[in-house]
Design an enzyme around this catalytic site. Structure first.
Site, PDB file in Angstrom:
ATOM      1  N   PRO A   9      -6.128   5.970 -55.403  1.00  0.00           N
ATOM      2  CA  PRO A   9      -5.459   5.169 -56.159  1.00  0.00           C
ATOM      3  C   PRO A   9      -3.967   5.136 -56.121  1.00  0.00           C
ATOM      4  CG  PRO A   9      -7.025   5.974 -58.098  1.00  0.00           C
ATOM      5  CD  PRO A   9      -7.767   6.488 -56.153  1.00  0.00           C
ATOM      6  N   ASN A  10      -2.800   3.804 -55.927  1.00  0.00           N
ATOM      7  CA  ASN A  10      -1.514   4.934 -55.852  1.00  0.00           C
ATOM      8  C   ASN A  10      -0.799   5.209 -54.889  1.00  0.00           C
ATOM      9  OD1 ASN A  10      -1.270   3.081 -58.328  1.00  0.00           O
ATOM     10  ND2 ASN A  10      -2.207   4.481 -59.389  1.00  0.00           N
ATOM     11  N   ARG A  17       6.508   6.431 -55.854  1.00  0.00           N
ATOM     12  CA  ARG A  17       6.192   6.665 -57.451  1.00  0.00           C
ATOM     13  C   ARG A  17       6.755   8.078 -57.766  1.00  0.00           C
ATOM     14  NH1 ARG A  17      -0.384   8.751 -57.304  1.00  0.00           N
ATOM     15  NH2 ARG A  17       0.300   8.671 -59.423  1.00  0.00           N
ATOM     16  N   TYR A  22       5.474  13.699 -57.284  1.00  0.00           N
ATOM     17  CA  TYR A  22       4.792  13.501 -55.915  1.00  0.00           C
ATOM     18  C   TYR A  22       6.119  14.162 -54.863  1.00  0.00           C
ATOM     19  CZ  TYR A  22       2.201  12.308 -58.953  1.00  0.00           C
ATOM     20  OH  TYR A  22       0.659  11.967 -60.002  1.00  0.00           O
ATOM     21  N   ASN A  74      -7.952  13.687 -52.064  1.00  0.00           N
ATOM     22  CA  ASN A  74      -6.791  13.379 -52.988  1.00  0.00           C
ATOM     23  C   ASN A  74      -7.333  11.911 -54.194  1.00  0.00           C
ATOM     24  OD1 ASN A  74      -4.816  12.948 -55.431  1.00  0.00           O
ATOM     25  ND2 ASN A  74      -4.007  13.659 -53.914  1.00  0.00           N
ATOM     26  N   ALA A  77      -6.338   8.716 -59.953  1.00  0.00           N
ATOM     27  CA  ALA A  77      -6.575   9.496 -61.423  1.00  0.00           C
ATOM     28  C   ALA A  77      -7.465   9.520 -61.285  1.00  0.00           C
ATOM     29  CB  ALA A  77      -5.967   7.970 -62.356  1.00  0.00           C
ATOM     30  N   GLU A  98     -11.018  18.980 -52.254  1.00  0.00           N
ATOM     31  CA  GLU A  98     -10.012  18.325 -53.604  1.00  0.00           C
ATOM     32  C   GLU A  98      -9.168  18.868 -53.106  1.00  0.00           C
ATOM     33  OE1 GLU A  98     -10.978  19.528 -57.492  1.00  0.00           O
ATOM     34  OE2 GLU A  98      -9.603  17.798 -58.021  1.00  0.00           O
ATOM     35  N   HIS A 100      -4.435  17.851 -54.665  1.00  0.00           N
ATOM     36  CA  HIS A 100      -3.746  17.090 -55.917  1.00  0.00           C
ATOM     37  C   HIS A 100      -2.227  17.737 -54.727  1.00  0.00           C
ATOM     38  CE1 HIS A 100      -6.941  15.253 -58.365  1.00  0.00           C
ATOM     39  NE2 HIS A 100      -7.445  17.429 -58.132  1.00  0.00           N
ATOM     40  N   ARG A 107       0.270  20.108 -65.904  1.00  0.00           N
ATOM     41  CA  ARG A 107       0.159  18.567 -66.484  1.00  0.00           C
ATOM     42  C   ARG A 107      -0.422  18.274 -67.410  1.00  0.00           C
ATOM     43  NH1 ARG A 107       0.389  14.191 -61.864  1.00  0.00           N
ATOM     44  NH2 ARG A 107       2.366  13.175 -63.536  1.00  0.00           N
TER      45      ARG A 107
HETATM   46  C1  DQA Z   1      -2.970  13.488 -57.991  1.00  0.00           C
HETATM   47  C2  DQA Z   1      -2.846  13.830 -59.553  1.00  0.00           C
HETATM   48  C3  DQA Z   1      -3.536  12.914 -60.194  1.00  0.00           C
HETATM   49  O1  DQA Z   1      -3.777  13.505 -61.892  1.00  0.00           O
HETATM   50  C4  DQA Z   1      -2.853  11.446 -60.465  1.00  0.00           C
HETATM   51  O2  DQA Z   1      -3.570  10.201 -61.130  1.00  0.00           O
HETATM   52  C5  DQA Z   1      -2.486  10.654 -58.668  1.00  0.00           C
HETATM   53  C6  DQA Z   1      -2.314  11.757 -57.805  1.00  0.00           C
HETATM   54  C7  DQA Z   1      -1.830  14.366 -57.574  1.00  0.00           C
HETATM   55  O3  DQA Z   1      -2.396  13.812 -56.115  1.00  0.00           O
HETATM   56  O4  DQA Z   1      -0.883  15.554 -57.912  1.00  0.00           O
HETATM   57  O5  DQA Z   1      -2.672  10.362 -58.752  1.00  0.00           O
HETATM   58  O6  DQA Z   1      -4.030  13.606 -57.755  1.00  0.00           O
END
Ligand code: DQA
Length: 148
Positions: A9-10, A17, A22, A74, A77, A98, A100, A107
């Site tokens: 998501p996102n 964003r 990011y 990735n 959340a 995984e 990020h 954070r």
């Molecule tokens: C994320 C970190 C997550 O905590 C966050 O919710 C994201 C992006 C990252 O790429 O740093 O959506 O996965």
């Protein structure tokens, strides 16, 4: 070799964003970087993004049925909430990395928990979009061996 590169998501809003976390690279730019790297490394990539948890579960299963050699994910959340994604990765036993973009360990407290990490062969965190390419390289070096 064939790798599934999944984004949760996102992540379609990359570049828009929270650039302080990011960066300014857009999702389209990210796809172009991944495609270019895949071409250079001679690997086939399947690129998917969804804001819905079940889609990610379906694609993890699809990676298995389509005989992928590994998954880069990735989970956004869902990293911090999803037992369904943990179970999906465990179910298919495909080597999974995984990713990020931000350094989640530095954070908020809730971002330090990853439900998926236990089922992943590695975690790449805080390397920006380069992290996706590093994750691909990790899987390529591993040679797509099954993960038990
Ligand atoms: C994320 C970190 C997550 O905590 C966050 O919710 C994201 C992006 C990252 O790429 O740093 O959506 O996965």
């Amino acid at each position: 070799m064939k790798l599934y590169i999944l984004n949760g998501p996102n992540l379609n809003l990359l570049g828009i964003r929270e650039p302080e976390h990011y960066g300014r690279t857009t999702y389209e730019d990210l796809l172009a970087l991944i495609r270019e790297h895949a071409k250079k490394r001679g690997v086939e990539v399947v690129l998917r993004q969804s804001n819905h948890e079940g889609d990610l579960v379906d694609w993890i299963q699809e990676a298995y049925f389509e005989k992928a050699d590994g998954i880069v994910i990735n989970p956004g959340a869902y990293t911090h909430t999803s037992i369904a994604l943990l179970d999906a990765i465990k179910s298919v036993s495909l080597p999974t990395v995984e990713v990020h973009i931000s350094r989640v360990e530095e954070r908020e407290e809730f971002r330090r928990i990853s439900y998926l990490r236990a089922a992943c062969v590695a975690t790449v965190s805080g390397r920006g979009v380069q992290g996706y390419l590093d994750a691909m390289d990790l899987l390529l070096e591993r040679g797509g061996k099954e993960c038990k």
